[in-house]
Design an enzyme around this catalytic site. Structure first.
Site, short mmCIF file in Angstrom:
data_model
loop_
_atom_site.label_atom_id
_atom_site.label_comp_id
_atom_site.label_asym_id
_atom_site.label_seq_id
_atom_site.Cartn_x
_atom_site.Cartn_y
_atom_site.Cartn_z
N LEU A 250 2.19 26.74 35.76
CA LEU A 250 2.53 27.64 34.66
C LEU A 250 2.85 26.87 33.38
CD1 LEU A 250 2.54 30.69 34.86
CD2 LEU A 250 5.02 30.62 34.85
N SER A 251 3.34 25.66 33.55
CA SER A 251 3.70 24.88 32.36
C SER A 251 2.47 24.61 31.49
CB SER A 251 4.35 23.57 32.77
OG SER A 251 3.47 22.84 33.58
N LYS A 252 1.28 24.78 32.07
CA LYS A 252 0.07 24.52 31.29
C LYS A 252 -0.39 25.76 30.53
CE LYS A 252 -1.60 20.54 33.56
NZ LYS A 252 -1.87 20.36 34.96
N ARG A 253 0.27 26.89 30.78
CA ARG A 253 -0.21 28.12 30.18
C ARG A 253 0.57 28.43 28.90
NH1 ARG A 253 -2.01 32.32 33.68
NH2 ARG A 253 -0.48 33.63 32.67
#
Ligand code: GLU
Length: 289
Positions: A250-253
């Site tokens: 999620l940190s990439k979104r």
């Protein structure tokens, strides 16, 4: 009897607080509060090239908005550089450090196909460990910029075989040698994450280190530093990283860009906490309701 958990949340103020941070902070805070222990906050702001005071203030504000509280004054690492320097001197006095004058390009050139250390950094090929002592002394005398690296082979020999306690797996063997001669003081930053984090956890009497599983490999190296310095051994609880249903971190979104952005969109603290707990892609309208 329940044991008291002293744990901490230790963000680096290199950007806004994001959902991955919130998941870590909530994990530690809930454990500490459930055990009537302590939850501490530490700002790991030792990298002057990446940290910004504005981010630090916004992180504290977002945590308060989320309903988290912490015990004891916030530890700000950049205010404690002499303490970390003292650790470097202690290791150096035992012959465990050496200066490294290599640039990134030197290391890439010397490594051929570079191998990665468990934390993703490039494994150092050892060039400056073997530097001629006269050449080393001359470079130091002329003030050549240098990092300080750990003599891994000697350090591992001094420490002997190591294990650590990982909550879900019990006692596990450590492999700090896999990090090679890790940097403990950088050219552009007086100390490294590994050294400051380990020092501060010991100083604060942290009994359980709670953080994301991306940092689990570093715990082996931290165990080595604890052993060399005679610091107490904490347990470790590395939580899975937030992922969306397709498995992407999620940190990439974009959704994870920052809690400040979610606040501006009208999310409530409860909805953000729920999102951090589940990683579920709650529609924005539902989250804001
Ligand atoms: N400062 C580190 C980070 O923001 C976390 C360190 C830790 O929890 O040990 O990734």
């Amino acid at each position: 009897m329940r044991s008291l958990i002293r744990t901490r949340f230790a963000p680096s103020p290199t950007g806004p607080l994001h959902l991955g941070h919130v998941a870590s902070a909530l994990d530690g805070w809930r454990r500490a509060r459930a055990s009537a222990g302590a939850f501490l906050l530490r700002l790991e702001d030792i990298d002057p090239t990446r940290c910004r005071p504005g981010h630090a203030a916004a992180i504290l504000d977002d945590l308060r908005w989320l309903g988290l509280d912490w015990d004891e004054p916030v530890r700000v690492q950049s205010e404690h550089l002499p303490e970390y320097r003292a650790v470097l001197e202690a290791l150096d006095s035992r012959g465990l450090l050496y200066p490294c004058f290599c640039s990134r390009a030197d290391i890439a050139a010397a490594s051929g196909a570079p191998h990665a250390a468990p934390d993703g950094s490039t494994l150092y090929p050892g060039t400056c460990r073997a530097l001629d002592p006269a050449r080393r002394a001359a470079l130091l005398a002329e003030g050549a910029p240098h990092a300080l690296r750990l003599r891994s082979d000697l350090a591992c020999r001094q420490a002997g075989p190591l294990t650590r306690f990982e909550e879900k797996r019990g006692r596990v063997a450590c492999d700090p040698a896999a990090f090679g001669d890790v940097v403990l003081a950088r050219k552009d930053s007086p100390v490294s994450y590994h050294l400051c984090c380990t020092h501060d956890d010991a100083l604060a009497g942290i009994t359980l280190v709670t953080r994301g599983e991306d940092l689990a490999p570093s715990a082996d190296l931290h165990r080595l530093l604890q052993t060399l310095m005679g610091w107490p051994e904490p347990g470790y609880a590395h939580h899975p990283l937030l992922r969306d249903p397709s498995g992407e971190r999620l940190s990439k979104r974009n959704r994870s860009a920052g809690i400040g952005a979610l606040r501006a969109e009208g999310w409530t603290p409860e909805a953000v906490r729920r999102l951090a707990d589940t990683g579920a892609p709650v529609p924005l309208a539902a989250g804001a309701a």
